[in-house]
Motif scaffolding. Structure first.
Motif: not given
Length: 538
Positions: A145-152
């Motif tokens: 997935m989009v890494g920024a989505w995971d981190r959020e």
């Protein structure tokens, strides 16, 4: 659970009453509000969201194939099995984006696979919404997935796929780092393999990584570790995501195959390759008939196909074992009865249908249809649902079950009215795909009776499931089906006529080229092993 919450609430209420005379009613009311929130969180159901990658919808016991999956079968016996569940994209990242956003690909704009480093913040993903609502969120395994989505969205991240880490630092990937620390990183064999490797051209093979350190065991171990160390003051949302049975199809050398290739029963539709040579299929399919290996995997003969399926089935049974370990832990700790459990896949696999293994050709039932099991507290047991549902429906269903407000951006619909009120499933589902082998985006529509796939330039496929459930006889150019074809094309175009592309196959190819010499890319798709490139690591 309710008794425990009441006792805790009672204790703190007495303490707050003692403070009343010293600090006034404001402190008392503030504390009682916090305790009420704590009580509410403890009573809310946990969520165990299990996803496998490239899992054929019929490849577990209760669904029809000769695959041993006792824990999934038990889960189906305690919950609901959706027999017509479909993904909204036939490849990994775009499909997963639909699951986690509740949006169709033409809305979320993710059509390519190389998206980890995409600069795209999204506060409305499934995990982000649940995290803000008080859930302790975790992702263990493959995200893609989009890494920024995971981190959020996730407080706890444990990645296993090299697509989920910095392109210049493969040791940021948790499973690869785990192998590195064991001194066996050079045995990593989950990427593109060297031509001389027994698993090259996507052939099945035995892995030199022992079972106790295999990807499946690691995923089970890490999920249980999260559950053991979680914050018990909050409900958990755990996304347990297996990287396989996606290729390469491997089994650990010390446990070997769990199925005898000679005993594998082949589906009737193998005749599409071995007898018909894809007659009636588009030209790109017919060109594959005289090749073997690669993606999709065109077997040399039926014996080769049985061997591939023996490995594929072995992977599924080992995944089922790890799911069983996690379920057993939930039962031992008393959390099972208050846990919503979902099992699904991002997309399917031919798994022998049409004589093929793997994916990336056409949008057939084997690829479009996915397994979908749902068990929730107080829900029905052993029920099979025949109506159409799709991956965008997961998000609103979990929101309703957990009393979480669903974002307005969601395009799916909750399955609860279908389950509990007997409402019908959807009239159709669509699948949208951007792939370099085709000159345009490929789209498919599936109704209860028909499947239509449109490749552009007047080329397509149309199957009538009333008389042809194996999708062997293409009716796209059949004069008896002209009215059906036009009606389905109109429905399909009305559904997908507005695209907002953030990532396409072309963009992904460009990203891959720019990062072709990075360490992670060399390991993942560059046919290199750790010993050959570790001197580059800084």
């Amino acid at each position: 659970m309710r008794l425990e919450a009441t006792v805790i609430y009672g204790r703190y209420r007495n303490w707050a009453s003692c403070l009343w005379s010293k600090a006034g009613s404001g402190l008392n009311k503030k504390w009682e509000g916090r305790v009420q929130l704590s009580k509410q969180l403890k009573q809310r159901p946990h969520v165990l969201y299990i996803m496998a990658d490239q899992f054929h919808a019929e490849c577990f016991g209760v669904a029809g194939r000769q695959v041993r999956t006792p824990h999934l079968d038990q889960l189906a016996g305690e919950g609901v099995l959706f027999e017509k569940a479909y993904c909204n994209n036939p490849v990994c990242a775009p499909s997963r984006a639909s699951f986690i956003t509740g949006q169709y690909p033409h809305t979320h704009g993710i059509l390519g696979n190389d998206i980890h480093e995409l600069n795209d913040r999204n506060e409305h993903t499934l995990s982000a919404v649940f995290r803000r609502t008080g859930y302790q969120t975790a992702l263990i395994g493959k995200s893609h997935m989009v890494g920024a989505w995971d981190r959020e969205g996730f407080e706890h991240l444990r990645y296993c796929d090299l697509c989920d880490c910095d392109r210049n630092d493969p040791l940021q990937n948790h499973y690869f780092k785990y192998l590195h620390d064991l001194g066996i990183a050079n045995l990593y064999d989950l990427g593109t393999l060297k031509p001389e490797h027994p698993g090259s051209r996507v052939r099945a093979f035995e892995s030199p990584i022992p079972e106790q350190h295999s990807l499946e065991t690691w995923t089970g171990d890490e999920t249980i570790a999260f559950l053991k160390n979680r914050d018990e003051r909050r409900p958990f949302f755990a996304h347990m995501s297996f990287q396989r049975p996606h290729e390469p199809y491997t089994v650990p050398f010390d446990s070997g195959l769990l199925y005898d290739p000679d005993a594998i029963e082949l589906p009737d539709s193998v005749s599409d390759l071995f007898a018909s040579k894809f007659a009636g299929k588009p030209e790109i399919m017919r060109q594959l008939a005289d090749t073997w290996g690669g993606i999709p995997y065109i077997p040399e003969n039926e014996a080769d196909l049985r061997r591939q399926l023996a490995f594929y089935y072995s992977l599924i049974t080992r995944i089922d074992e790890q799911i069983g370990r996690v379920i057993d832990y939930l039962k031992q700790t008393g959390a099972y009865d208050n846990t919503i459990i979902i099992f699904t896949s991002d997309h399917g696999d031919f798994a022998g249908d049409h004589g093929i293994i793997n994916k990336n050709i056409g949008i057939y039932e084997s690829i479009h249809r996915i397994p979908f099991l749902l068990k929730y507290p107080g829900g029905p047991a052993g029920r099979k649902m025949a109506g159409i549902m799709e991956s965008v429906d997961l998000f609103p269903t979990l929101c309703e079950l957990c009393e979480v407000a669903a974002p307005a951006q969601i395009e799916g619909r909750s399955l609860m009215p279908v389950i509990e009120q007997g409402l019908p499933g959807k009239p159709f589902t669509a699948c949208e795909w951007s792939f370099p082998k085709y000159s345009s985006t490929v789209n498919a529509i599936r109704t209860d009776r028909y499947r239509l796939v449109y490749y552009g330039q007047g080329e397509g496929e149309l199957y009538d499931h009333a008389s042809d459930p194996d999708e062997l006889h293409n009716r796209f150019a059949d004069s008896d089906y002209v009215a059906v074809r036009l009606q389905l094309l109109e429905q399909l175009f009305d559904h997908i006529n507005r695209y907002r592309v953030k990532s396409s196959s072309t963009l992904s190819k460009a990203v891959s080229y720019r990062s072709r010499n990075t360490m992670t890319r060399l390991l993942h798709t560059g046919q290199r092993n750790w010993d050959e490139i570790k001197h580059l690591y800084r």
